[in-house]
Write an enzyme that holds these catalytic residues in place. Structure first.
Site, PDB file in Angstrom:
ATOM      1  N   ARG A 146     -11.212  11.046 -30.888  1.00  0.00           N
ATOM      2  CA  ARG A 146     -12.569  10.511 -30.673  1.00  0.00           C
ATOM      3  C   ARG A 146     -13.341  11.399 -29.710  1.00  0.00           C
ATOM      4  O   ARG A 146     -14.557  11.507 -29.767  1.00  0.00           O
ATOM      5  CB  ARG A 146     -12.513   9.085 -30.133  1.00  0.00           C
ATOM      6  CG  ARG A 146     -12.341   8.004 -31.181  1.00  0.00           C
ATOM      7  CD  ARG A 146     -11.099   8.192 -32.036  1.00  0.00           C
ATOM      8  NE  ARG A 146     -10.834   7.062 -32.898  1.00  0.00           N
ATOM      9  CZ  ARG A 146     -10.012   6.046 -32.594  1.00  0.00           C
ATOM     10  NH1 ARG A 146      -9.338   6.045 -31.443  1.00  0.00           N
ATOM     11  NH2 ARG A 146      -9.835   5.058 -33.436  1.00  0.00           N
ATOM     12  N   ASP A 175      -7.390  10.977 -36.084  1.00  0.00           N
ATOM     13  CA  ASP A 175      -7.924   9.632 -36.311  1.00  0.00           C
ATOM     14  C   ASP A 175      -9.130   9.780 -37.225  1.00  0.00           C
ATOM     15  O   ASP A 175      -9.454  10.906 -37.648  1.00  0.00           O
ATOM     16  CB  ASP A 175      -8.284   8.958 -34.967  1.00  0.00           C
ATOM     17  CG  ASP A 175      -8.032   7.458 -35.012  1.00  0.00           C
ATOM     18  OD1 ASP A 175      -8.652   6.792 -35.860  1.00  0.00           O
ATOM     19  OD2 ASP A 175      -7.224   6.958 -34.214  1.00  0.00           O
ATOM     20  N   HIS A 239      -6.601   4.834 -40.254  1.00  0.00           N
ATOM     21  CA  HIS A 239      -7.203   5.784 -39.311  1.00  0.00           C
ATOM     22  C   HIS A 239      -7.077   7.218 -39.822  1.00  0.00           C
ATOM     23  O   HIS A 239      -6.795   8.135 -39.057  1.00  0.00           O
ATOM     24  CB  HIS A 239      -6.560   5.631 -37.926  1.00  0.00           C
ATOM     25  CG  HIS A 239      -6.999   4.389 -37.196  1.00  0.00           C
ATOM     26  ND1 HIS A 239      -8.287   4.171 -36.784  1.00  0.00           N
ATOM     27  CD2 HIS A 239      -6.303   3.278 -36.831  1.00  0.00           C
ATOM     28  CE1 HIS A 239      -8.377   2.984 -36.179  1.00  0.00           C
ATOM     29  NE2 HIS A 239      -7.196   2.414 -36.209  1.00  0.00           N
ATOM     30  N   GLU A 303      -3.940  -1.085 -37.564  1.00  0.00           N
ATOM     31  CA  GLU A 303      -5.269  -1.296 -38.140  1.00  0.00           C
ATOM     32  C   GLU A 303      -5.447  -0.612 -39.499  1.00  0.00           C
ATOM     33  O   GLU A 303      -6.352   0.189 -39.676  1.00  0.00           O
ATOM     34  CB  GLU A 303      -6.327  -0.812 -37.141  1.00  0.00           C
ATOM     35  CG  GLU A 303      -6.245  -1.581 -35.830  1.00  0.00           C
ATOM     36  CD  GLU A 303      -7.224  -1.076 -34.770  1.00  0.00           C
ATOM     37  OE1 GLU A 303      -7.750  -1.910 -34.027  1.00  0.00           O
ATOM     38  OE2 GLU A 303      -7.435   0.141 -34.662  1.00  0.00           O
ATOM     39  N   PHE A 408     -10.763   0.675 -20.736  1.00  0.00           N
ATOM     40  CA  PHE A 408     -11.494  -0.506 -20.265  1.00  0.00           C
ATOM     41  C   PHE A 408     -12.119  -0.162 -18.903  1.00  0.00           C
ATOM     42  O   PHE A 408     -11.583   0.636 -18.153  1.00  0.00           O
ATOM     43  CB  PHE A 408     -10.544  -1.696 -20.079  1.00  0.00           C
ATOM     44  CG  PHE A 408     -10.137  -2.372 -21.366  1.00  0.00           C
ATOM     45  CD1 PHE A 408     -10.054  -1.690 -22.563  1.00  0.00           C
ATOM     46  CD2 PHE A 408      -9.814  -3.722 -21.364  1.00  0.00           C
ATOM     47  CE1 PHE A 408      -9.671  -2.324 -23.742  1.00  0.00           C
ATOM     48  CE2 PHE A 408      -9.424  -4.372 -22.534  1.00  0.00           C
ATOM     49  CZ  PHE A 408      -9.352  -3.672 -23.726  1.00  0.00           C
ATOM     50  N   GLU A 457     -13.372   6.735 -27.622  1.00  0.00           N
ATOM     51  CA  GLU A 457     -14.632   6.547 -28.354  1.00  0.00           C
ATOM     52  C   GLU A 457     -15.850   6.661 -27.441  1.00  0.00           C
ATOM     53  O   GLU A 457     -16.884   7.174 -27.842  1.00  0.00           O
ATOM     54  CB  GLU A 457     -14.676   5.161 -29.022  1.00  0.00           C
ATOM     55  CG  GLU A 457     -13.823   5.015 -30.256  1.00  0.00           C
ATOM     56  CD  GLU A 457     -12.448   4.453 -29.956  1.00  0.00           C
ATOM     57  OE1 GLU A 457     -11.989   4.585 -28.802  1.00  0.00           O
ATOM     58  OE2 GLU A 457     -11.825   3.884 -30.868  1.00  0.00           O
TER      59      GLU A 457
HETATM   60  C1  ACM Z   1      -4.657   0.635 -31.086  1.00  0.00           C
HETATM   61  O1  ACM Z   1      -5.222   0.413 -30.004  1.00  0.00           O
HETATM   62  N1  ACM Z   1      -5.344   0.538 -32.220  1.00  0.00           N
HETATM   63  C2  ACM Z   1      -3.265   0.986 -31.146  1.00  0.00           C
END
Ligand code: ACM
Ligand code: ZN
Length: 514
Positions: A146, A175, A239, A303, A408, A457
């Site tokens: 990212r 990704d 991803h 995901e 975070f 990101e």
């Molecule tokens: C993750 O945070 N998608 C592993």
């Protein structure tokens, strides 16, 4: 330095006994060691401007020796008035002991505290430390997809991580938003997959980059000299939009696809019904096996929506052939194949906890025993992970909402860097749950350790990354290393001193009280 002044490294040792007096070294310290520790001593002498291997006629002030009674990765450090003795049973332990010593040297008082190296005057209070880790896996992950981080930054980070006895660098290399790993047979992965363009912006591309094989080898060797194993990750089967943009035939719809500039989870993933994905994955694994000598490869697995698989004729045919009842079982089948392909290359696979999902009602969906699971979805029922441990699965804990996700914000501040659903405070990181009280002793032994992750990101520079990493990684390092139930208030007191060590190494960091 006042006579009362004490020093403590972070992570704080299992046992530290302070003694009276000071080791006072006026001039470059002289190092000597058993020949088997040559590499550790030469890294240390580079870090501290110490003299190693030179014959000056003086007795060496830092003596290193082997002691087979000391636990793996552990060490015993005795700082006396005239000399320092360091012992370990293995080279990891010797390295860890030298890094503790490095911290003590970095905080030594010369009248000009915390000056950068090179230094010529060191004062350390006398003490004895006996130390060994709580967990064997003490990791940090950097998302280089990212945001593309230069190899020089990664090395700077690896060096300071090793000062905290972190021993795994998990390198997230691909990704949806960018592919960074060279793969000989698939050159378009870099030609197309390493660049992304945001159509809402004027620039041709706002992020691009990839590592050369030489850069990767250099990072891996640099990490190895610091006793850090590099764990590369290529996220599969989800991803993968950057790979699909380069090779659209690997997706269910055939594309066209574009390297993603948006954030999130995307429905276009590898087509589980197309055998060509196995040629592709084999080439990727060959590259990883050639470039990364470490034992572990992370295969992602998080995901991965099954939306495309549900309507793709090839995926539906595959499900029918394998007699699978639901699309999620296709992921289990793929995971099983990927783990086996890595085993053929001498590697142990790690997957995010989604690899555990889906029904296991057939031999072709059974997950191999040596697959290690990295737990991140801390909002899920803990049962998922406790059941996995009960079934004998090895685990690494990196709970997203409990202090492991360093992207975070450091605290609730909409104007601060980072993002996340709330903040991950220093205390959250310090108190990261690594073993659940519901686990039996046997199950707890399957927890290899923990890891801090930095997803990128919303982090567009190395300096912002540093600000988010420090000092929470110091809290995590202590949780991974030191015995359970540390005292956070006490940790914070020592951290005030420790953050100046990190300053002296040239990092930007968040500070709680300013
Ligand atoms: C993750 O945070 N998608 C592993
Ligand atoms: Zn398909």
């Amino acid at each position: 330095m006042s006579a009362e002044m004490r020093m403590s490294p972070i992570p704080r040792p299992v046992k530290q006994e302070n003694e009276t007096g000071f080791f006072n070294c006026d001039g470059v310290p002289e190092l000597s060691g058993d020949g088997s520790f040559a590499e550790e001593l030469s890294v240390f002498s580079g870090q501290m401007s110490a003299r190693y291997g030179a014959v000056s006629g003086n007795p060496p002030q830092i003596m290193c020796a082997k002691d087979g009674a000391i636990p793996a990765e552990g060490y015993r450090l005795r700082v006396g008035a005239g000399r320092i003795d360091l012992a370990a049973s293995d080279s990891d332990g010797l390295y860890n002991g030298l890094q503790t010593l490095r911290q003590l040297f970095l905080s030594g008082d010369t009248g000009d505290v915390f000056v950068k190296t090179p230094r010529t005057h060191f004062v350390i209070p006398c003490m004895e430390i006996k130390d060994a880790p709580r967990f064997p896996w003490r990791g940090f992950m950097l998302d280089c997809s990212r945001h593309f981080y230069q190899a020089a930054f990664i090395k700077k980070l690896i060096d300071v991580l090793s000062m905290h006895h972190i021993n795994r660098f998990h390198w997230h290399l691909a990704d949806d938003q960018g592919w960074r790993l060279p793969v000989l047979e698939y050159p378009r992965l870099l030609e197309i997959g390493s660049k992304r363009r945001d159509p809402h912006r004027q620039e041709e591309s706002y992020d691009e980059g990839s590592y050369t094989e030489d850069e990767i080898r250099d990072v891996v060797a640099f990490a190895a000299a610091r006793h850090i194993t590099v764990v590369p990750e290529i996220d599969l089967p989800g991803h993968t939009v950057s790979a699909l943009a380069a090779y659209p035939e690997l997706g269910c719809t055939g594309g066209p696809y574009h390297v993603e500039y948006r954030h999130g989870v995307f429905e276009d993933i590898l087509c589980a019904g197309n055998d060509r994905i196995f040629d592709f994955v084999a080439a990727v694994f060959d590259s990883l096996a050639r470039l990364f000598p470490g034992k572990y490869v992370h295969i992602g697995g998080d995901e991965a929506p099954t939306t495309r698989w549900e309507t793709c004729p090839k995926c539906r045919q595959r499900m029918a052939e394998l007699k699978l009842n639901e699309p999620r079982q296709l992921q289990r089948w793929l995971t099983r194949r990927f783990v086996q392909m890595l085993a053929e290359r001498g590697k142990t696979a790690i997957g995010w906890d989604e690899v555990l999902e889906g029904v296991n009602d057939s031999e072709c969906t059974a997950l191999p025993d040596d697959l290690i699971v990295m737990f991140w979805r801390s909002w899920m029922d803990k049962k998922l992970i406790i059941d996995a441990a009960a079934a004998g699965r090895r685990l690494i804990m990196t709970p997203c909402n409990h202090g492991a996700y360093l992207n975070f914000r450091q605290f609730e501040d909409p104007d601060g860097p980072g993002a996340g659903y709330g903040a991950a405070t220093l205390q959250n990181s310090y108190e990261i749950p690594l073993v659940y009280p519901e686990m039996t002793e046997e199950q707890a032994k399957l927890v290899l350790g923990g890891q801090g992750n930095l997803w990128a990101e919303l982090i567009n520079s190395a300096r912002n990354a540093e600000y988010l990493i420090f000092p929470r990684i110091c809290a995590l390092a202590e949780a991974f290393w030191s015995p359970a139930a540390g005292d956070f208030a006490d940790f914070k007191r020592w951290l005030l001193v420790h953050q100046r060590r990190i300053d002296s190494l040239g990092f930007v960091q968040y500070r709680e009280n300013c």
